[in-house]
Scaffold this motif. Sequence first.
Motif, short mmCIF file in Angstrom:
data_model
loop_
_atom_site.label_atom_id
_atom_site.label_comp_id
_atom_site.label_asym_id
_atom_site.label_seq_id
_atom_site.Cartn_x
_atom_site.Cartn_y
_atom_site.Cartn_z
N GLU A 115 0.83 -1.21 0.00
CA GLU A 115 0.00 0.00 0.00
C GLU A 115 0.86 1.26 0.00
O GLU A 115 0.50 2.25 -0.63
N ASN A 160 -3.50 4.46 -6.48
CA ASN A 160 -4.85 4.36 -5.91
C ASN A 160 -5.82 5.37 -6.50
O ASN A 160 -7.02 5.27 -6.29
N ASP A 188 -7.91 0.07 -7.38
CA ASP A 188 -8.31 -0.30 -6.03
C ASP A 188 -8.06 -1.80 -5.86
O ASP A 188 -7.92 -2.52 -6.84
#
Length: 95
Positions: free
Chosen positions: A22, A31, A35
């Motif tokens: 992430e 992002n 997703d």
Amino acid sequence: MRTLPLVFALAALTVVTPLHAEDILAKYKCNSCHDAKAKKIGPTYKDMAAKITEADMKTALEKGVKGKWGKVAMPPQPKAVAEAAALTKAVLAHK
């Protein structure tokens, strides 16, 4: 004295965990269009993980992608090319 080389060897074997995944995806603002599970402008990380290789990722970052995942093209991402391997691992972490 023998522990220092071991520490360096272990550090070299780092694995991209979901948390690190992430971080790198956020670093390059992936992002914004992608997703983990819901389709946005681009495909989900899960869908990409099923089909991509590191070579595919590097080419996509260098040249962009048009028509492979839908109607909206991804422009080249030259700042991210140097970390194509880490980005690929980050996407594959979503399998």
